[in-house]
Design a protein around this motif. Structure first.
Motif, PDB file in Angstrom:
ATOM      1  N   THR A  36       0.847  -1.181   0.000  1.00 31.11           N
ATOM      2  CA  THR A  36       0.000   0.000   0.000  1.00 31.11           C
ATOM      3  C   THR A  36       0.886   1.235   0.000  1.00 31.11           C
ATOM      4  O   THR A  36       1.854   1.309   0.755  1.00 31.11           O
ATOM      5  N   VAL A  37       0.566   2.182  -0.849  1.00 33.07           N
ATOM      6  CA  VAL A  37       1.340   3.426  -0.918  1.00 33.07           C
ATOM      7  C   VAL A  37       0.609   4.499  -0.115  1.00 33.07           C
ATOM      8  O   VAL A  37      -0.541   4.827  -0.392  1.00 33.07           O
ATOM      9  N   ALA A  87      11.655   9.437  10.044  1.00 35.72           N
ATOM     10  CA  ALA A  87      10.722   8.502  10.686  1.00 35.72           C
ATOM     11  C   ALA A  87      10.341   7.327   9.792  1.00 35.72           C
ATOM     12  O   ALA A  87       9.898   6.287  10.301  1.00 35.72           O
ATOM     13  N   ILE A  88      10.494   7.474   8.493  1.00 34.20           N
ATOM     14  CA  ILE A  88      10.057   6.411   7.570  1.00 34.20           C
ATOM     15  C   ILE A  88      10.681   5.056   7.893  1.00 34.20           C
ATOM     16  O   ILE A  88       9.968   4.039   7.945  1.00 34.20           O
ATOM     17  N   PRO A  89      12.002   4.945   8.132  1.00 35.00           N
ATOM     18  CA  PRO A  89      12.567   3.621   8.470  1.00 35.00           C
ATOM     19  C   PRO A  89      11.958   3.019   9.734  1.00 35.00           C
ATOM     20  O   PRO A  89      11.744   1.799   9.800  1.00 35.00           O
ATOM     21  N   ARG A 107       5.325  -1.410   9.857  1.00 34.60           N
ATOM     22  CA  ARG A 107       4.454  -1.681   8.714  1.00 34.60           C
ATOM     23  C   ARG A 107       5.287  -1.896   7.446  1.00 34.60           C
ATOM     24  O   ARG A 107       5.326  -1.045   6.559  1.00 34.60           O
ATOM     25  N   PRO A 108       5.946  -3.057   7.348  1.00 32.57           N
ATOM     26  CA  PRO A 108       6.761  -3.329   6.153  1.00 32.57           C
ATOM     27  C   PRO A 108       5.940  -3.443   4.872  1.00 32.57           C
ATOM     28  O   PRO A 108       6.489  -3.402   3.766  1.00 32.57           O
ATOM     29  N   ALA A 168      -7.485   5.090   7.210  1.00 30.31           N
ATOM     30  CA  ALA A 168      -7.094   4.308   8.392  1.00 30.31           C
ATOM     31  C   ALA A 168      -5.578   4.279   8.535  1.00 30.31           C
ATOM     32  O   ALA A 168      -5.031   4.463   9.628  1.00 30.31           O
ATOM     33  N   LEU A 169      -4.892   4.063   7.428  1.00 29.04           N
ATOM     34  CA  LEU A 169      -3.432   4.037   7.447  1.00 29.04           C
ATOM     35  C   LEU A 169      -2.870   5.437   7.702  1.00 29.04           C
ATOM     36  O   LEU A 169      -1.866   5.610   8.399  1.00 29.04           O
TER      37      LEU A 169
END
Length: 414
Positions: free
Chosen positions: A24-25, A41-43, A49-50, A306-307
């Motif tokens: 999911t993008v 924060a992305i890593p 959430r991989p 939601a994401l």
């Protein structure tokens, strides 16, 4: 065997490719320098959430907010998560384009006690829509050149005791060294406009929408700033101009009053060679105010709400994320528990190894939860124009404020 192995390898690669494309993008739109917090924060988010690919779209401050204004108006090119500077939160919320995070399934009001009260309040519009959650804040501070003050025989108490004392110190500094105390007298006006406010009060409007710009608070702000200009203590240069930066580099301007984040800008690009000469103090006259602040919101037209909510909570309530942004990017946390980290007590080398973060935290705890109004930017623009007429044309203060009230009321009626 080789054929089977190649088939197996191809199958494995194919499955990996399918898994990659099945991700999911999540699209996040941000602005400089808030985008650096997202990048960092992305890593950490990927560990939890991989299955999610975070796509960051970053523009300059003005371009980003213009793009978001257009996207909300047209419903096109909307991100899942929108980074916003505080000045745009109420405007976008009243426009009806953002999710109300107070309502299910978000129920964000259950989280707001975790933030400094003023930061939580500023994420809510006057109509009660909780449009965004805070990521970072800017506790107000007076940054001053201690080396220049020492040469002129000026103490920190001289600068902070009162506005009268502050202006007197500026005259003394100018007489002894030719150095200006502040870049522009407007800074004094802006601070006094934020003084004496209580929780729930607005800067420009009361809770019924009445215009407040003829109140004694505005008269004092204009008169005090006018007196500073007459005393010759301001360099008449605007913030973020080349002259502004050069003034700090060359030591021809000795102070600035802004959010705590200014220390990072001074250190990193404005005046790095002045390391150790600067100090941070409370604002003059005991004022507790905030400069700026960054928020995250979810557009109503977002595809992955939601994401998006999961990511907003991650950026605003995850202690590790908040502390990392504080350590690496000088972004003072809106999350109270992040300010209990030992990092707050460490000396700040650029500020002469003083424990300035303790002072910023103490200020943040005292800042009132001032109401924000979608028309605040309109009122601020009118007030700035009238203030310029007072300084540059000698317009009477009370007449300027009366004209400001009329102009704001005309804009509201439109």
């Amino acid at each position: 065997m080789k054929f089977v192995t190649r088939l197996g390898l191809a199958a494995t690669l194919g499955l990996a490719s399918l898994a990659l494309h099945a991700q999911t993008v999540l699209t996040v739109s941000s602005f400089k320098d808030l985008d650096r917090s997202v990048q960092a924060a992305i890593p950490l988010f990927k560990k939890a959430r991989p299955d999610v690919e975070v796509k960051l779209i970053s523009l300059g401050y003005g371009d980003h907010h213009n793009a978001m204004t257009t996207a909300l108006a047209t419903g096109a090119n909307l991100p899942d998560v929108m980074g916003l500077e505080i000045g745009f939160v109420a405007k976008f919320a009243e426009g009806g384009g953002l999710e109300d995070l107070a309502k299910p399934p978000y129920n964000a009001n259950a989280l707001t006690d975790r933030f400094f009260k003023f930061a939580a309040a500023q994420g809510t519009s006057r109509s009660g829509v909780r449009a965004a959650l805070p990521a970072d804040i800017g506790p107000g501070a007076l940054f001053y050149r201690k080396d220049l003050m020492d040469k002129a025989g000026i103490t920190e108490a001289d600068l902070t005791k009162s506005w009268d004392s502050f202006i007197d110190a500026g005259q003394k500094l100018k007489a002894k060294s030719g150095t200006y105390l502040i870049p522009h007298a407007a800074a004094i006006k802006d601070i006094i406009l934020r003084s004496g406010l209580k929780d729930g009060e607005g800067i420009y409007f009361d809770d019924k929408g009445a215009v407040l710009v003829e109140s004694p608070r505005f008269v004092t702000a204009f008169e005090t700033a006018k007196r500073a200009r007459a005393a010759g203590i301001d360099a008449k240069i605007g913030a973020w101009s080349n002259e502004w930066s050069e003034g700090f580099r060359r030591g021809t301007v000795a102070t600035e009053m802004m959010g705590a984040w200014l220390a990072g800008h001074l250190k990193n690009w404005i005046a790095p060679d002045t390391r150790g000469n600067w100090r941070s103090a409370s604002l003059p006259g005991g004022v507790n105010a905030s400069w700026g602040g960054s928020y995250y919101a979810i557009p109503k037209g977002a595809k992955n709400k939601a994401l998006a909510w999961e990511f907003v909570k991650f950026m605003t309530t995850n202690r590790e994320v908040q502390i990392a942004a504080f350590r690496d990017l000088d972004a003072f946390p809106a999350l109270i528990e992040a300010t209990n980290d030992p990092f707050v007590d460490q000396p700040v080398e650029f500020l002469g190894n003083t424990r300035a973060r303790q002072q910023w935290k103490a200020t943040a705890q005292k800042i009132p939860a001032v109401d924000v109004d979608r028309l605040d930017p309109v009122a601020a623009e009118v007030i700035t124009a009238e203030f310029d007429k007072v300084l540059e044309q000698g317009k009477d203060v009370k007449l300027a404020l009366a004209d400001a009230r009329k102009a704001i009321e005309r804009r509201i009626r439109r």
